[in-house]
Design a protein around this motif. Structure first.
Motif, short mmCIF file in Angstrom:
data_model
loop_
_atom_site.label_atom_id
_atom_site.label_comp_id
_atom_site.label_asym_id
_atom_site.label_seq_id
_atom_site.Cartn_x
_atom_site.Cartn_y
_atom_site.Cartn_z
N GLU A 1 0.89 6.83 0.58
CA GLU A 1 0.05 5.80 -0.02
C GLU A 1 0.29 5.74 -1.52
O GLU A 1 0.43 6.79 -2.17
CB GLU A 1 -1.42 6.09 0.26
CG GLU A 1 -1.78 5.93 1.72
CD GLU A 1 -3.24 6.23 1.97
OE1 GLU A 1 -4.09 5.53 1.38
OE2 GLU A 1 -3.52 7.15 2.75
N ILE A 2 0.36 4.53 -2.06
CA ILE A 2 0.51 4.36 -3.50
C ILE A 2 -0.71 4.98 -4.18
O ILE A 2 -1.84 4.81 -3.72
CB ILE A 2 0.65 2.87 -3.87
CG1 ILE A 2 2.04 2.40 -3.44
CG2 ILE A 2 0.44 2.63 -5.36
CD1 ILE A 2 2.32 0.95 -3.72
N GLY A 3 -0.47 5.68 -5.26
CA GLY A 3 -1.56 6.30 -6.00
C GLY A 3 -1.78 7.76 -5.66
O GLY A 3 -2.47 8.46 -6.37
N THR A 4 -1.20 8.24 -4.55
CA THR A 4 -1.34 9.66 -4.24
C THR A 4 -0.29 10.42 -5.03
O THR A 4 0.85 10.00 -5.15
CB THR A 4 -1.16 9.94 -2.72
OG1 THR A 4 0.11 9.46 -2.31
CG2 THR A 4 -2.25 9.27 -1.91
N ASP B 1 -0.32 14.10 -4.87
CA ASP B 1 -0.20 15.48 -4.39
C ASP B 1 1.24 15.77 -3.98
O ASP B 1 1.94 14.92 -3.46
CB ASP B 1 -1.16 15.74 -3.23
CG ASP B 1 -1.10 14.69 -2.13
OD1 ASP B 1 -0.70 13.55 -2.42
OD2 ASP B 1 -1.45 15.01 -0.99
N GLU B 2 1.70 16.97 -4.28
CA GLU B 2 3.08 17.35 -3.97
C GLU B 2 3.08 18.74 -3.37
O GLU B 2 2.65 19.68 -4.01
CB GLU B 2 3.89 17.32 -5.27
CG GLU B 2 5.37 17.18 -5.10
CD GLU B 2 5.83 16.02 -4.24
OE1 GLU B 2 6.54 16.29 -3.27
OE2 GLU B 2 5.48 14.87 -4.51
N PRO B 3 3.50 18.91 -2.16
CA PRO B 3 3.96 17.87 -1.25
C PRO B 3 2.78 17.01 -0.80
O PRO B 3 1.63 17.47 -0.83
CB PRO B 3 4.54 18.66 -0.07
CG PRO B 3 3.75 19.91 -0.04
CD PRO B 3 3.46 20.22 -1.50
N PRO B 4 3.05 15.79 -0.36
CA PRO B 4 1.95 14.93 0.09
C PRO B 4 1.22 15.55 1.28
O PRO B 4 1.87 16.09 2.18
CB PRO B 4 2.65 13.64 0.53
CG PRO B 4 4.02 13.71 -0.01
CD PRO B 4 4.35 15.14 -0.23
N TYR B 5 -0.10 15.48 1.26
CA TYR B 5 -0.87 15.97 2.41
C TYR B 5 -0.60 15.08 3.62
O TYR B 5 -0.50 15.55 4.74
CB TYR B 5 -2.37 16.00 2.09
CG TYR B 5 -3.20 16.26 3.32
CD1 TYR B 5 -3.21 17.51 3.91
CD2 TYR B 5 -3.93 15.24 3.92
CE1 TYR B 5 -3.94 17.75 5.07
CE2 TYR B 5 -4.66 15.47 5.08
CZ TYR B 5 -4.67 16.73 5.64
OH TYR B 5 -5.37 16.95 6.79
N GLU C 1 0.81 -1.22 0.00
CA GLU C 1 0.00 0.00 0.00
C GLU C 1 0.84 1.27 0.00
O GLU C 1 0.30 2.35 -0.11
CB GLU C 1 -0.87 0.06 1.27
CG GLU C 1 -1.88 -1.04 1.39
CD GLU C 1 -2.61 -1.00 2.72
OE1 GLU C 1 -3.83 -1.20 2.69
OE2 GLU C 1 -1.97 -0.76 3.77
N MET C 2 2.17 1.13 0.14
CA MET C 2 3.01 2.29 0.39
C MET C 2 4.13 2.43 -0.62
O MET C 2 4.59 1.45 -1.18
CB MET C 2 3.65 2.16 1.78
CG MET C 2 2.67 1.98 2.89
SD MET C 2 3.51 1.56 4.41
CE MET C 2 3.88 -0.16 4.15
#
Length: 124
Positions: free
Chosen positions: A94-97, A99-103, A79-80
């Motif tokens: 999480e795989i598939g996210t 957004d940058e930077p990640p929320y 999942e990561m």
């Protein structure tokens, strides 16, 4: 009796939750299940609890600040994806996210349980 049988069938079909633990493999840049060849010192070094900066305070990741969010949770390696690390403690997303930077980032707290503490981007 029928309910007990249905519950037993459901439990048998449910996969175990990260029962092999997980480790950050910096050579392959991935989170993977623990192998017999992994050293115990590596497992403890990848724990947030091994460092004084892991005591619940905000974390600086590049130009961004993350704050502790909710309780730690167990995640599957599949999942990561590895996002980065501080000292030897991996930060994953999480795989598939995209957004940058990640929320949301997850910081390993226990390799044997594959447990991660969520951290949310501060100010969002």
């Amino acid at each position: 009796m029928r309910t007990m049988l249905a519950l037993a069938t459901l439990l048998a079909a449910t996969p175990a939750v990260a029962d092999d633990g997980c480790i950050a493999d910096y050579e392959s840049v991935a989170i993977r299940p623990i192998a017999a060849s992994d050293q115990a010192s590596t497992l403890s070094a990848q724990s947030l609890k091994s460092y004084e900066w892991g005591d619940g305070r905000d974390l600086q990741v590049g130009e961004h600040v993350y704050q502790r969010f909710a309780l730690p949770r167990v995640l599957f390696p599949a999942e990561m994806s590895l996002y980065g690390h501080m000292d030897t403690v991996p930060f994953v997303r999480e795989i598939g996210t995209t957004d940058e930077p990640p929320y949301m980032l997850y910081v390993m707290t226990d390799a044997l349980e594959c447990e991660f503490q969520p951290y949310a981007l501060k100010g969002m």
